[in-house]
Design a protein around this motif. Sequence first.
Motif, mmCIF file in Angstrom:
data_model
loop_
_atom_site.group_PDB
_atom_site.id
_atom_site.type_symbol
_atom_site.label_atom_id
_atom_site.label_comp_id
_atom_site.label_asym_id
_atom_site.label_seq_id
_atom_site.Cartn_x
_atom_site.Cartn_y
_atom_site.Cartn_z
ATOM 1 N N PRO A 34 26.721 47.299 42.039
ATOM 2 C CA PRO A 34 27.950 46.517 41.877
ATOM 3 C C PRO A 34 27.725 45.071 42.285
ATOM 4 C CG PRO A 34 28.123 47.979 43.769
ATOM 5 C CD PRO A 34 26.838 48.304 43.080
ATOM 6 N N LEU A 35 28.465 44.171 41.663
ATOM 7 C CA LEU A 35 28.347 42.765 42.013
ATOM 8 C C LEU A 35 28.947 42.517 43.393
ATOM 9 C CD1 LEU A 35 29.435 41.070 38.691
ATOM 10 C CD2 LEU A 35 27.147 41.197 39.631
ATOM 11 N N PRO A 36 28.333 41.660 44.183
ATOM 12 C CA PRO A 36 28.943 41.339 45.480
ATOM 13 C C PRO A 36 30.200 40.507 45.269
ATOM 14 C CG PRO A 36 26.981 40.019 45.121
ATOM 15 C CD PRO A 36 27.060 40.993 43.989
ATOM 16 N N PRO A 37 31.164 40.612 46.176
ATOM 17 C CA PRO A 37 32.407 39.829 46.019
ATOM 18 C C PRO A 37 32.154 38.322 45.997
ATOM 19 C CG PRO A 37 32.677 41.493 47.712
ATOM 20 C CD PRO A 37 31.235 41.511 47.308
ATOM 21 N N THR A 38 31.040 37.875 46.544
ATOM 22 C CA THR A 38 30.738 36.439 46.543
ATOM 23 C C THR A 38 30.347 35.943 45.156
ATOM 24 O OG1 THR A 38 28.458 36.935 47.181
ATOM 25 C CG2 THR A 38 30.020 36.452 48.956
ATOM 26 N N ALA A 39 30.046 36.861 44.230
ATOM 27 C CA ALA A 39 29.669 36.464 42.868
ATOM 28 C C ALA A 39 30.886 36.149 42.015
ATOM 29 C CB ALA A 39 28.854 37.577 42.205
ATOM 30 N N ARG A 40 32.064 36.349 42.548
ATOM 31 C CA ARG A 40 33.297 36.066 41.794
ATOM 32 C C ARG A 40 33.409 34.565 41.559
ATOM 33 N NH1 ARG A 40 37.165 39.444 40.712
ATOM 34 N NH2 ARG A 40 39.158 38.676 40.027
ATOM 35 N N GLN A 41 33.694 34.188 40.328
ATOM 36 C CA GLN A 41 33.791 32.784 39.944
ATOM 37 C C GLN A 41 35.193 32.244 40.258
ATOM 38 O OE1 GLN A 41 31.114 31.138 38.868
ATOM 39 N NE2 GLN A 41 29.977 33.034 39.094
ATOM 40 N N PRO A 42 35.329 30.938 40.492
ATOM 41 C CA PRO A 42 36.653 30.392 40.803
ATOM 42 C C PRO A 42 37.647 30.518 39.651
ATOM 43 C CG PRO A 42 34.934 28.702 41.013
ATOM 44 C CD PRO A 42 34.273 29.959 40.581
ATOM 45 N N TRP A 43 37.169 30.622 38.409
ATOM 46 C CA TRP A 43 38.080 30.726 37.277
ATOM 47 C C TRP A 43 38.565 32.146 37.050
ATOM 48 C CZ3 TRP A 43 35.788 34.082 34.009
ATOM 49 C CH2 TRP A 43 34.395 34.140 34.009
ATOM 50 N N GLN A 44 37.999 33.127 37.751
ATOM 51 C CA GLN A 44 38.433 34.509 37.595
ATOM 52 C C GLN A 44 39.713 34.727 38.399
ATOM 53 O OE1 GLN A 44 34.678 36.294 38.830
ATOM 54 N NE2 GLN A 44 34.645 37.359 36.858
ATOM 55 N N LEU A 45 40.748 35.182 37.724
ATOM 56 C CA LEU A 45 42.041 35.390 38.361
ATOM 57 C C LEU A 45 42.118 36.788 38.969
ATOM 58 C CD1 LEU A 45 44.319 33.896 35.573
ATOM 59 C CD2 LEU A 45 43.566 32.798 37.678
ATOM 60 N N PRO A 46 42.931 36.952 39.999
ATOM 61 C CA PRO A 46 43.110 38.301 40.544
ATOM 62 C C PRO A 46 43.847 39.195 39.552
ATOM 63 C CG PRO A 46 44.552 36.739 41.664
ATOM 64 C CD PRO A 46 43.666 35.946 40.745
ATOM 65 N N PHE A 47 43.750 40.481 39.746
ATOM 66 C CA PHE A 47 44.342 41.461 38.842
ATOM 67 C C PHE A 47 45.861 41.319 38.793
ATOM 68 C CE2 PHE A 47 46.473 45.590 38.536
ATOM 69 C CZ PHE A 47 46.145 45.905 37.234
ATOM 70 N N GLN A 48 46.385 41.401 37.586
ATOM 71 C CA GLN A 48 47.828 41.467 37.375
ATOM 72 C C GLN A 48 48.088 42.640 36.426
ATOM 73 O OE1 GLN A 48 49.071 37.727 35.769
ATOM 74 N NE2 GLN A 48 49.107 36.738 37.770
ATOM 75 N N PRO A 49 49.006 43.523 36.784
ATOM 76 C CA PRO A 49 49.247 44.670 35.915
ATOM 77 C C PRO A 49 49.889 44.253 34.598
ATOM 78 C CG PRO A 49 50.845 44.614 37.685
ATOM 79 C CD PRO A 49 49.850 43.526 37.964
ATOM 80 N N ASN A 50 49.746 45.100 33.595
ATOM 81 C CA ASN A 50 50.359 44.861 32.298
ATOM 82 C C ASN A 50 51.842 45.186 32.407
ATOM 83 O OD1 ASN A 50 51.173 44.751 29.681
ATOM 84 N ND2 ASN A 50 49.586 46.105 28.883
#
Length: 119
Positions: free
Chosen positions: A69-85
């Motif tokens: 799995p990717l480490p949480p530090t690999a998250r990019q600044p443009w990636q938004l947190p999860f929002q449900p449909n």
Amino acid sequence: MTTIGTRLFTMFRGRLIGRDADGRAYYEDRRPRVPNRRIRRWVIYRPGEDPSSVPAEWWNWLHNADAEPLPPTARQPWQLPFQPNLTGEPGGYRPPGSDYNGGRRPTSTGDYEAWTPDS
């Protein structure tokens, strides 16, 4: 929620790989059944969650696209947190003219010219 069968299967066959920031637990088979086959991986969700809530860091690993799995530090600044449909719920998107917004469409601006076959 997990069933008793999922809990027993996880207890006897699963190896905990990690947890995400929201508390979901990710497992894989301790011993792969058949060599050169995909490793069985699964997630234990929190009560009331759906599969679309899996974060991007874990999605590829869960679908056997990545070995780790990717480490949480690999998250990019443009990636938004999860929002449900929210489609079909009060918080869902309702365009202008929707029956939920009164059913009145905005008037046309006059920049539309209808096509006719003779022209």
